[in-house]
Scaffold this active site. Structure first.
Site, mmCIF file in Angstrom:
data_model
loop_
_atom_site.group_PDB
_atom_site.id
_atom_site.type_symbol
_atom_site.label_atom_id
_atom_site.label_comp_id
_atom_site.label_asym_id
_atom_site.label_seq_id
_atom_site.Cartn_x
_atom_site.Cartn_y
_atom_site.Cartn_z
ATOM 1 N N GLU A 170 -49.094 -106.025 -42.439
ATOM 2 C CA GLU A 170 -48.277 -104.896 -41.986
ATOM 3 C C GLU A 170 -47.869 -105.133 -40.530
ATOM 4 O O GLU A 170 -48.264 -104.427 -39.608
ATOM 5 C CB GLU A 170 -49.058 -103.597 -42.195
ATOM 6 C CG GLU A 170 -49.322 -103.347 -43.674
ATOM 7 C CD GLU A 170 -50.378 -102.276 -43.958
ATOM 8 O OE1 GLU A 170 -50.762 -101.542 -43.024
ATOM 9 O OE2 GLU A 170 -50.816 -102.190 -45.123
ATOM 10 N N HIS A 260 -49.781 -98.421 -39.553
ATOM 11 C CA HIS A 260 -49.744 -99.182 -40.804
ATOM 12 C C HIS A 260 -48.313 -99.357 -41.306
ATOM 13 O O HIS A 260 -47.361 -98.822 -40.742
ATOM 14 C CB HIS A 260 -50.555 -98.455 -41.890
ATOM 15 C CG HIS A 260 -52.026 -98.544 -41.707
ATOM 16 N ND1 HIS A 260 -52.813 -99.427 -42.415
ATOM 17 C CD2 HIS A 260 -52.876 -97.856 -40.903
ATOM 18 C CE1 HIS A 260 -54.079 -99.280 -42.049
ATOM 19 N NE2 HIS A 260 -54.138 -98.325 -41.132
ATOM 20 N N GLU A 336 -47.454 -94.462 -41.079
ATOM 21 C CA GLU A 336 -46.944 -95.424 -42.055
ATOM 22 C C GLU A 336 -45.455 -95.674 -41.839
ATOM 23 O O GLU A 336 -44.673 -94.739 -41.665
ATOM 24 C CB GLU A 336 -47.162 -94.916 -43.484
ATOM 25 C CG GLU A 336 -48.620 -94.730 -43.876
ATOM 26 C CD GLU A 336 -49.313 -96.030 -44.257
ATOM 27 O OE1 GLU A 336 -48.650 -97.091 -44.225
ATOM 28 O OE2 GLU A 336 -50.518 -95.984 -44.592
#
Length: 375
Positions: A170, A260, A336
């Site tokens: 990531e 992330h 995210e």
């Protein structure tokens, strides 16, 4: 002549056949001691002046096969600018089609963030009078676990922790941190100056340097998913978490952001600690204030799409966000970003990118400023 290699930092690919440019057959290697795989990064050298068809044949069994739907691979001629290329997934094989403009080019799952650049980030940051570079210890492969302390610790200041790249594939997470650091260290930026009057930042730009260099998607050198190690980390299996957690217990945490990337969901979003035992209305209020401020700061942020919220008492306590949020009864969020594109503001050439990830990191500081006096 066709040649495909991945013997470099974060490289990952195996070659089945590369004698026909219209049918180059490849597979992605699994993480060491793990069944996880999805990250790829390789170099193509070719003298063939035709459209090349690269077929990654084991994508149907990868860690997140739904992540290939509407996904476009990234490519680069200079390893600086990464653009999207024509990519299709039939449920089993990921097919990339591209006619190279130059003899040599690179393909990757997302714009890589090299270990060399990681070292540059740390050491350029330490040149600031605001920064202390702290060595926490070593990984299983002997790499440094490095912490940047930004600001002057004082008893009345808040301790804000930011970790990135627990999952090494990531890479957008470290691009995010790079942008955040650039703004935080800008002495002419009023948001940064004000934040550092109220808080000290403890930043781990790469939680998983071994996995990053090895070309892993999700695990460290031992095959441990670090974001499932926070309850009981050990130096034998997950020293990265053990060392960072130990430092957190030493200095305290008032706010935590764990950065992330998500394979499936084409939006930027956050996931909180609603399911932990200590969750209360104070934390809920801070969450709402923080999200509202980030919505104002960045059109790339949204709150409609994301993960289901955990029911009370049902959180997975092995995750960084849930363990830290409960241990310190603090505002804790997993951030995210997409591997695909941000469907709210799509970019057909670059998709969600390293550049946009960095800007997103800059923007988050405005949201942190909105809550810093209350955390």
């Amino acid at each position: 002549m066709i040649k495909i290699t991945s013997q470099f930092d974060s490289g990952n690919i195996d070659v089945i056949a590369a004698d026909d440019p219209t049918n180059i057959r490849l597979t992605i290697r699994k993480d060491n001691n793990s069944d996880f795989y999805q990250w790829f990064h390789f170099r193509l050298v070719s003298t063939e002046d035709v459209e090349h068809v690269l077929r990654l044949e084991n994508c149907g069994e990868s860690a997140y096969p739904l992540g290939w739907k509407n996904y476009q691979a990234v490519a680069s001629y200079d390893r600086e600018t990464w653009f999207r290329v024509d990519t299709h997934f039939d449920g089993k094989v990921l097919e990339i089609r591209h006619q190279p403009e130059f003899r040599s080019m690179y393909f990757a799952y997302f714009a890589p963030y090299s270990y060399e650049r990681h070292q540059d980030l740390l050491h350029e940051a330490q040149m600031s009078d605001l920064v202390e570079l702290v060595d926490l210890g070593a990984t299983l492969d002997g790499r440094d676990m490095s912490l940047l302390v930004v600001g002057e610790p004082e008893p009345n200041k808040k301790n804000i922790w930011i970790t990135a790249r627990q999952h090494p594939g990531e890479s957008m997470a470290e691009w995010f941190v790079e942008g955040l650091l650039e703004r935080l260290l800008d002495e002419d930026d009023a948001v940064a100056k004000t934040l550092l009057q109220h808080a000290v930042f403890y930043i781990v730009p790469n939680m998983n340097p071994d996995g990053s260099v090895r070309g892993h998607l999700r695990t460290n050198a031992a095959g441990a998913n670090l974001n499932r190690e926070w309850q009981n980390p050990t130096m034998a299996r997950s020293p990265e978490v053990f060392l960072v957690r130990q430092k957190m217990l030493d200095v305290g945490v008032d706010m935590f952001l764990d950065i992330h990337g998500d394979e499936n969901i084409p939006y930027n979003f956050v996931a909180g600690s609603e399911g932990v035992p200590s969750f209360n209305e104070r934390i809920r209020g801070l969450q709402e204030h923080f999200k509202a401020a980030w919505l104002q700061a960045s059109p790339d942020f949204q709150t409609t799409h994301g993960y289901p919220i955990d029911a009370p008492g049902k959180a997975n306590m092995t995750l960084g966000t849930t363990w830290v949020g409960d241990q310190f009864n603090c505002l804790a969020y997993t951030v995210e970003m997409p591997f695909k594109d941000n469907d709210n503001l799509p970019d057909p050439v670059f998709g969600w990118s390293d550049v946009r990830s960095s800007q997103f990191g800059r923007d988050v500081l405005t949201a942190v400023l909105a809550v810093v006096k209350d955390i």
